[in-house]
Design a protein around this motif. Structure first.
Motif, short mmCIF file in Angstrom:
data_model
loop_
_atom_site.label_atom_id
_atom_site.label_comp_id
_atom_site.label_asym_id
_atom_site.label_seq_id
_atom_site.Cartn_x
_atom_site.Cartn_y
_atom_site.Cartn_z
N CYS A 206 -4.25 44.37 39.55
CA CYS A 206 -3.07 45.23 39.62
C CYS A 206 -2.44 45.07 41.00
N PHE B 39 0.69 43.49 36.69
CA PHE B 39 -0.68 43.52 36.18
C PHE B 39 -1.00 42.14 35.60
N LEU C 124 2.86 46.51 29.77
CA LEU C 124 1.46 46.93 29.77
C LEU C 124 1.26 48.14 28.84
N VAL D 151 -7.04 43.96 31.57
CA VAL D 151 -6.34 43.92 32.85
C VAL D 151 -7.37 43.57 33.92
N THR E 50 -3.10 40.24 32.98
CA THR E 50 -3.94 40.40 31.80
C THR E 50 -4.64 39.08 31.52
#
Length: 132
Positions: free
Chosen positions: A112, A61, A12, A109, A63
């Motif tokens: 999370c 995360f 990330l 993003v 994306t």
């Protein structure tokens, strides 16, 4: 084509260093870059794998990004579990630079996940783009 990529803390940061416009080169032990075709699959990997993985920093995360449809047809969809849920594209590491050139919008993003062993600072992401 709308795609998703689960990543850990280090990847990330590398994406952020590339101004949210590209994915970093693969490591020698990573011959394939595999974006997935749906959020649920990406979230499953980020939540169930990355949050337990020290290499991922105990965080995952999800994306989201888009590549142009004509280029997407270059890749055959690979199913690695349940068809329709565990579908992904396989991009050879040496093709990733070209793949990055076909990203239409900034990488964002959208989810999370943090594991119990995570010790860093939890991040909030507010940049979301309209993909409609």
């Amino acid at each position: 084509m709308l795609l998703y990529r689960p990543v850990g803390v280090t990847e990330l940061q590398l994406i952020e260093d590339l101004n949210w416009c590209a994915f970093p080169p693969r490591l020698p032990i990573q011959p394939i870059f595999y974006p997935v075709l749906n959020f649920d699959y990406a979230a499953q990997i980020a939540r169930e794998w990355n949050t337990k993985d020290p290499v991922s920093g105990f965080a995952g995360f999800v994306t989201r990004f888009e590549i142009d449809n004509s280029y997407a047809t270059y890749f055959e969809v690979q199913t690695v579990g349940t068809r329709g849920l565990h579908d992904e594209l396989w991009v050879a590491a040496e093709e990733l630079d070209e793949f990055n050139k076909h990203i239409i919008r900034p990488i964002e993003v959208i989810a999370c996940f943090y594991g119990p062993a995570f010790t860093g600072q939890k991040r909030e992401f507010s940049t979301q783009f309209d993909f409609n």
